[in-house]
Structure formats: structure tokens, C-alpha cells
Design an enzyme around this catalytic site. Structure first.
Site, short mmCIF file in Angstrom:
data_model
loop_
_atom_site.label_atom_id
_atom_site.label_comp_id
_atom_site.label_asym_id
_atom_site.label_seq_id
_atom_site.Cartn_x
_atom_site.Cartn_y
_atom_site.Cartn_z
CG ASP A 170 -1.78 -3.26 1.72
OD1 ASP A 170 -2.13 -2.34 0.94
OD2 ASP A 170 -0.77 -3.19 2.43
CD GLU A 398 -2.89 1.56 9.16
OE1 GLU A 398 -2.69 1.00 10.26
OE2 GLU A 398 -2.31 1.22 8.12
C1 GLC Z 1 -0.85 0.06 4.15
C2 GLC Z 1 -2.02 0.47 3.29
C3 GLC Z 1 -1.55 1.30 2.12
C4 GLC Z 1 -0.75 2.48 2.65
C5 GLC Z 1 0.36 2.07 3.62
C6 GLC Z 1 0.99 3.24 4.35
O1 GLC Z 1 0.03 -0.76 3.45
O2 GLC Z 1 -2.75 -0.63 2.85
O3 GLC Z 1 -2.62 1.71 1.32
O4 GLC Z 1 -0.20 3.21 1.60
O5 GLC Z 1 -0.16 1.20 4.60
O6 GLC Z 1 0.02 4.00 5.02
#
Ligand code: GLC
Length: 431
Positions: A170, A398
Site C-alpha cells: 500500500d 502482520e
Molecule cells: C493491507 C496490506 C494488503 C493486505 C491487506 C489485508 O492493506 O497492504 O496487502 O491485503 O492489508 O491483509
């Protein structure tokens, strides 16, 4: 240097499976409760790899649920809002995609072709796998067709992302310059929810969020018509990591189609993979020793040493390129304790705790290692996997600071746990 042996309290496969089960809502799995309360596209496909180790039927369902919400034009959305939840922004009222079950209007890295081939080839229940793979095959092919139609209108062989969230990385430094050009006048006032669930210092900045929402409003104004979005978007970037995932999925879809006797589909998918691999050369930077993003608006390579350029190893690139990427990752290893940082730690813009601007992510590690092993680079693949296991000693976070190993972002994270199951099980089988 980090310690070579895993601590005595290192998580087990059972611990990881417990996380997958806790986040399982029956037909799809949330990335983590609270921060991400819906179904995310590439999360689900990678999660299925972990689920398959203890429940193959459930793994197929994870991917099938996602494809139930595929758009008529072939696009598979990045979020499916199965149930109402106020704890996430931007929700369906912002996207306004006008679907029976609301979804976002953008996509995410197309890892499904890879995941489905892997589930199929490893299946112990062959009859079940054949039936489920056969049904998914045309849907994945339609998604790939959509990519080349809607995101490569000039037929270059590579596709552009139109929103940073499509990359899955992102807030990467890769997008900074292109994102700065996105107008923010007229952006609706909004209240972010992510910073209520996670440390704001680990999340994207407010200025970035305004531009993310500015793009959403722009596309919404075009009625989410994919035929118009590419040319009208102020943000258009060709990401080597994203394209590598697509090309690997094309190659894997070809192999799967061949195995299922779908010869025409196999030939088409293979041709796409080959043309794309040749086109990836446009993104190679000899001075950097890795691939770089290409800004399709300025037509220039983006000087940003991110993991996107290393993730290219996931595609069947030429062996000499894979060998150079392995060396490049060794260079990075001299500046970080844990591979693979999402951005080069020697860059002044690096931030080891802020999401995709430095932290290490297990899913990316897994794909880089998988590609490098297939390209005849097992030593670096093993180092990446060992580092991944060392990181989860601090829990299934995460993402992680690649210098201190500090767990960051959300906790009890689904895809981190899924990849842990996968690495732990497969490394045991290999030894
Ligand atoms: C964030 C990450 C993305 C992922 C999402 C859910 O937005 O950058 O890659 O899919 O979280 O985990």
C-alpha cells in the site's frame, strides 16, 4: 547477528493453525479481527495454502468464495464486504460499486493461478481437486484476460496498477512521486479507522490517505468502468512484483490447464507468460542490480529499491537475472538482521516500522524464496525461510521490523500463520 537457533518457545504448526481457525468465518477468513473485518483477495489465496495442510476442502472454498464475487468483466475485487462492519474505512458507502454483495472497485495481486496449481498438485484427494480446479480455471483465465485488456491497452505485455492498494504494498516508497500528482481538492472529509486498531506510527500517513481516497472518488465518478479507468487515471505504475505474480500465475494456469486437458487455454496462458517475461526486461536496472517500477505517466523508471523489484524472482525469469537478485538480497542482508526488508535499509526514506516502507512480510518472503529455489538458488531461499521462522517467534504479526524483529501492525494475522504452516511443513518434508 541474530541467534542461529529458534528460541524454545518458537510457535508450532498447531499454534499457526489455531490462528487460521480463529479467523475463519466459515467460507472465508478475515486477515485479522478488528483491523480487517472482511475478505481480502490475495490474503485468501495465500491463506488457502496453509489451510490445505489440515483441510483441503476448506482451502478450495476460500478461493471459491472470492471468485463468487468476480465482476462480470472478469475483475476480482480486492475486498469483499460480506457483512456490515463500521470498524473499517473506506467501506461500501465510499466505493459505491453497486453490487449485490458490496465489493471494492479495484483489484489485488493475482496470486490465484499459482495457489490453485499448488493446491491441485499437492492434493491427497485427487478427485476433489480435479473437480474444484476445473471449475476455477475459466474464472482465473477471465481475470487474467481482464488484466491484459483493461490494464495493458497498448499491448506492452505488462499491466499497470491504478491505485497503490492494488499492489498489495500500500504505502511503498515506490508510489510516492506518482501519488504526489494525485489531486486532492474535493476529497470528502473522512475518519480513518485503521489508526484506532494499530499504532499510527506503523500506518500510512494522512497525506497518503487523502490521495488514496481521491483516486477512489475519481474512479467512482467514472462509474467503475474498466474500459475508461486506465487512460483516465493520474496514477499508473508498472510494478515488477505485481507483474511477476501475474506472469507466474499465467505460467501456472498453463500447467494446470494442460493437466486438465484444456489445451487452448494452456497455449494462450503460456504465450502471455512468455511475452510478459520478455517485457520485464524493460524494468531491469543494471546499476541497481534489481528490477524497478515504471511510471506509465512519465514513462520513467522509479528510483526506489523496494522488494517489488526482488519479488520479480517469483516469475520464471532468466536464470542470470535470478542469480543477480540472489546476490542483491545478500547485499541487503548485510544491512538487516532479518530478510527481506520491503525497502532497502540504506535508503534515507526507509522506515523499519511503517508498513511497506521497510518491514519484512512473510508472504513476500515466501514468494521470493519459492521463485529463487525454482531458479536454482536454494541457499538464499533457505536463509529467507529461516529468517521468517525466526520472526514468528515474536508471534504471528502482520509484519516485522527487519532490524530489531519487533512485531508490528495487527496481531494474530491469518496469512502470516498460513505461511508459517507452509514453511514449517515443507521444510520438514525437504529435510
Ligand atoms: C493491507 C496490506 C494488503 C493486505 C491487506 C489485508 O492493506 O497492504 O496487502 O491485503 O492489508 O491483509
Amino acid at each position: 547477528m541474530r541467534p542461529e537457533t529458534a528460541p524454545a518457545n518458537a510457535p508450532t504448526v498447531e499454534d499457526a493453525i489455531a490462528v487460521l481457525k480463529a479467523n475463519d468465518l466459515g467460507t472465508y477468513t478475515v486477515p485479522t479481527h478488528g483491523l480487517y473485518p472482511f475478505q481480502w483477495n490475495w490474503d485468501s489465496c495465500l491463506t488457502a495454502l496453509g489451510q490445505a495442510h489440515f483441510d483441503e476442502a476448506r482451502a478450495w472454498t476460500e478461493i471459491e468464495t472470492l471468485f463468487t464475487h468476480q465482476w462480470e468483466d472478469g475483475m476480482v475485487p480486492h475486498i469483499v464486504f460480506h457483512k456490515h462492519d463500521d470498524g473499517y474505512f473506506p467501506g461500501p458507502d465510499v466505493w459505491q460499486t453497486n453490487r449485490p454483495v458490496p465489493t471494492s472497485g479495484i483489484t489485488q495481486p493475482p496470486v490465484a493461478g499459482f495457489a490453485v496449481r499448488r493446491l491441485f498438485e499437492r492434493a491427497s484427494d485427487k478427485a476433489l481437486a480435479e473437480q474444484r480446479a476445473r471449475a476455477l480455471l475459466p474464472k482465473i483465465a477471465a481475470w487474467h484476460d481482464w488484466f491484459f485488456r483493461a490494464r495493458d491497452p497498448e499491448g506492452t505485455g505488462l499491466v499497470a496498477i491504478l491505485h497503490p492498494w492494488e499492489s498489495g504494498r500500500d504505502n511503498s516508497i515506490d508510489w510516492d512521486a506518482a501519488l504526489d500528482r494525485v489531486p486532492i481538492d474535493g476529497v470528502i472529509p473522512f475518519r480513518r479507522r485503521d489508526t484506532e486498531h494499530a499504532n499510527p506510527d506503523h500506518r500510512p500517513t494522512q497525506a497518503q490517505y487523502e490521495r488514496y481516497i481521491g483516486l477512489v472518488q475519481h474512479f467512482r465518478g467514472l462509474g467503475w468502468d474498466s474500459a475508461r479507468l486506465h487512460d483516465a487515471s493520474p496514477f499508473k505504475v508498472v510494478d515488477p512484483g505485481f507483474n511477476a505474480i501475474l506472469l507466474r500465475s499465467c505460467a501456472d494456469l498453463a500447467a494446470l490447464a494442460e493437466a486438465l486437458g484444456e489445451t487452448k487455454l494452456a497455449t494462450d496462458a503460456r504465450a502471455r507468460a512468455e511475452a510478459g517475461i520478455a517485457a520485464l526486461e524493460m524494468l531491469w536496472s543494471e546499476p541497481s542490480g534489481q528490477y524497478l517500477c515504471l511510471d506509465r505517466v512519465t514513462r520513467e523508471l522509479v528510483e526506489s529499491l523496494s522488494v517489488g523489484g526482488l519479488l520479480a524472482a517469483f516469475a520464471p525469469i532468466p536464470p542470470h537475472r535470478a542469480a543477480r537478485l540472489a546476490t542483491r538480497i545478500e547485499e541487503v542482508a548485510a544491512t538487516a538482521q532479518y530478510l527481506v526488508p520491503s525497502h532497502d535499509p540504506t535508503d534515507p526514506r526507509y522506515d523499519g516500522r511503517r508498513y511497506w516502507r521497510g518491514p519484512a512480510w512473510l508472504i513476500v518472503n515466501y514468494m521470493v524464496a519459492d521463485g529463487l529455489r525454482a531458479a536454482g538458488q536454494p541457499a538464499i531461499a533457505e536463509r529467507i525461510e529461516a529468517d521468517s521462522l525466526a520472526l514468528i517467534a515474536a508471534g504471528f504479526a502482520e509484519y516485522y521490523d527487519p532490524i530489531t524483529g519487533e512485531p508490528c501492525g495487527g496481531g494474530k494475522f491469518t496469512w502470516t500463520a498460513a505461511i508459517a504452516v507452509e514453511i514449517l511443513t515443507m521444510s520438514e518434508k525437504r529435510s
